[in-house]
Design an enzyme around this catalytic site. Sequence first.
Site, PDB file in Angstrom:
ATOM      1  N   GLY A  53       0.824  -1.196   0.000  1.00 23.03           N
ATOM      2  CA  GLY A  53       0.000   0.000   0.000  1.00 23.03           C
ATOM      3  C   GLY A  53       0.861   1.251   0.000  1.00 23.03           C
ATOM      4  N   GLY A  55       1.576   5.317   1.113  1.00 21.35           N
ATOM      5  CA  GLY A  55       1.443   5.994   2.398  1.00 21.35           C
ATOM      6  C   GLY A  55       2.572   5.680   3.359  1.00 21.35           C
ATOM      7  N   HIS A  56       3.505   4.810   2.922  1.00 20.07           N
ATOM      8  CA  HIS A  56       4.655   4.450   3.765  1.00 20.07           C
ATOM      9  C   HIS A  56       5.957   5.021   3.212  1.00 20.07           C
ATOM     10  CE1 HIS A  56       1.884   1.762   5.673  1.00 20.07           C
ATOM     11  NE2 HIS A  56       1.756   1.001   4.594  1.00 20.07           N
ATOM     12  N   LYS A 104       5.523  -7.642   2.876  1.00 19.42           N
ATOM     13  CA  LYS A 104       5.220  -7.383   4.286  1.00 19.42           C
ATOM     14  C   LYS A 104       4.002  -8.228   4.671  1.00 19.42           C
ATOM     15  CE  LYS A 104       4.747  -2.818   4.135  1.00 19.42           C
ATOM     16  NZ  LYS A 104       4.645  -2.734   2.653  1.00 19.42           N
ATOM     17  N   ASP A 109      -1.607  -8.310   1.012  1.00 16.34           N
ATOM     18  CA  ASP A 109      -0.316  -8.323   0.314  1.00 16.34           C
ATOM     19  C   ASP A 109       0.141  -9.755   0.054  1.00 16.34           C
ATOM     20  OD1 ASP A 109      -0.553  -5.632   1.201  1.00 16.34           O
ATOM     21  OD2 ASP A 109       1.620  -5.401   1.237  1.00 16.34           O
ATOM     22  N   HIS A 218      -0.452   1.064   9.721  1.00  8.70           N
ATOM     23  CA  HIS A 218      -1.708   1.546   9.141  1.00  8.70           C
ATOM     24  C   HIS A 218      -2.629   2.045  10.250  1.00  8.70           C
ATOM     25  CE1 HIS A 218      -0.117  -1.805   6.741  1.00  8.70           C
ATOM     26  NE2 HIS A 218      -0.343  -0.996   5.743  1.00  8.70           N
TER      27      HIS A 218
END
Lengths: 330, 330
Positions: A53, A55-56, A104, A109, A218
């Site tokens: 995802g 945002g990291h 991860k 995922d 998250h």
Amino acid sequence: MKKLISAPETVVADALRGLALAHPGVRVDHERRIVYRAEPKDYGTVALVSGGGSGHEPLHTGYVGFGMLDAAVAGEVFTSPTPDQIHAATIAVERGAGVLHIVKNYTGDVMNFEMAAELAQAARIDVRAVVVADDVAVADSLYTAGRRGTGTTVLLEKIVGAAAEQGHDLDTVHALAARIAASGRSMGIALSGATVPAAGSPTFELADDEIEWGVGIHGEPGRERQPLAPMPELAERLVGPLVADALPAGDAIVMLSGLGATPLIELYGMLAEVAALLEAVGVRLARVVVGETITALDMAGCLLTVLPVDAELLAYWDAPVETPAMRWGR
Amino acid sequence: MKKLISAPETVVADALRGLALAHPGVRVDHERRIVYRAEPKDYGTVALVSGGGSGHEPLHTGYVGFGMLDAAVAGEVFTSPTPDQIHAATIAVERGAGVLHIVKNYTGDVMNFEMAAELAQAARIDVRAVVVADDVAVADSLYTAGRRGTGTTVLLEKIVGAAAEQGHDLDTVHALAARIAASGRSMGIALSGATVPAAGSPTFELADDEIEWGVGIHGEPGRERQPLAPMPELAERLVGPLVADALPAGDAIVMLSGLGATPLIELYGMLAEVAALLEAVGVRLARVVVGETITALDMAGCLLTVLPVDAELLAYWDAPVETPAMRWGR
């Protein structure tokens, strides 16, 4: 919600446009949201693909380049990339020596990387996967069976990237990755939630004197809410669970990542406290990384990762690297 | 106030302890709060000293090392370092070819660097100063007569650092610094105030739909409060004032720094918007820096800096560098 964005639905695409403009060393497939090295590897070397995802950042797109990843696949914010995306990246970077997927541990995922691996194997590409599940905070979590995958991923991408660059075969690269995944440990604390643009409000709200101890990247719940405390106590809450998880004494790479909204002046102060506690249990800080290396949008807080290392791992760690987020040596 | 700190009065000392632990390439005088290179320069080369209030990390302490500064002097948070500190750093790094002081234009900084220069000159050390006053937002400000000094300082330290490293004399290094200081321009916006630990509350409060347009890096007021808007409009508010300040067309180094609490995913998106506007007026992004390079504690927002460059400046920019915050090349 107060953010520098055009619209929630364009956040990932906009960031990839900026990444492409800023870093000539990477090439972006904007349609599929895949970041590649501008100069592909030689034929006959193992390729590394990661993703997850968005945002990291800088994880994973900022770690594409010489000495680290061959491709990173960007999902929507806090959402797994699709099997099609991962499959396209896998085919594109394959150089006749197989591909390692670095995943991860989040249910989506893991599932999507598995499906992509099956597609690639059907096309006779040798794909192996390593799943990072290093977060000692909780046994299972909101999006995860087993421990969550966090900071060890960064260190693994660097070390295994060096080994692949040096021409080791897929068996060797995969075994090295598995060894790192099995020995890295992470623990985080949050001082605030993260706001996903499409949601518009924080993943959780904390009182002015509260922290989330063992938070996920998250905003998944940790072990418990605790009162905010001066830094030496907070450092104890980060280091304690790692030591309790049978962290061995000896050399280690220690990474303290800000989660998105914590300034460097605080991270350096926290590092000093963490270092003293680690040294007290015989962990020597062989290498240190401080800064934003794996984040959770605009979350305030930090994530501590400790990876025990030997001379072999340190040699890979010190090997040259050239990516948007990490550059080493002269 | 929600921060990772031990106590407001130890924030700077704690951060310097962490910096020293993380980066073996620098040596910290904890008593005087000066960061030096671990390996001093050769005799006969010009030395560079900078410094200022803490809370802008990685500026300046993260820019000490090969190819950039010889020493950085850390004041209290948002407070100028003392003449004694600056003088001690100046004497320590002097190598028989003079010292350049790199000063951001704030009244306290300018005065204290001047006093330190006088002390050094009394000891027959040739000291010159360059004052960076690049922030186009306002003509005078809370702590400043004339424009404030912000992002151009980072680019100047890199470029002039390379020139000094290559053995150019003080006249040449000083002239180069003056040329950069005269041609770099910056403009920032804030989505939140910064909280100085000793104060315990933000420097200013903004409503949920408000930004501070032209904010200073200590939370000084900008041109005006404006409504928050989608990113293309915010980008226009950053680029517009630079263009109105007679920004020339041609090659430029473009830096977009987060101010402390803005995540990379937002900065990359903003960069894409800013780049399109700059290219529309003939500014070519010859080099790009995105990330937290000059901050204001935990302020959300960003600072855009544009420095017109020619082949000479680009060659210095591309020269090797090895500091806690910046590493170049392989």
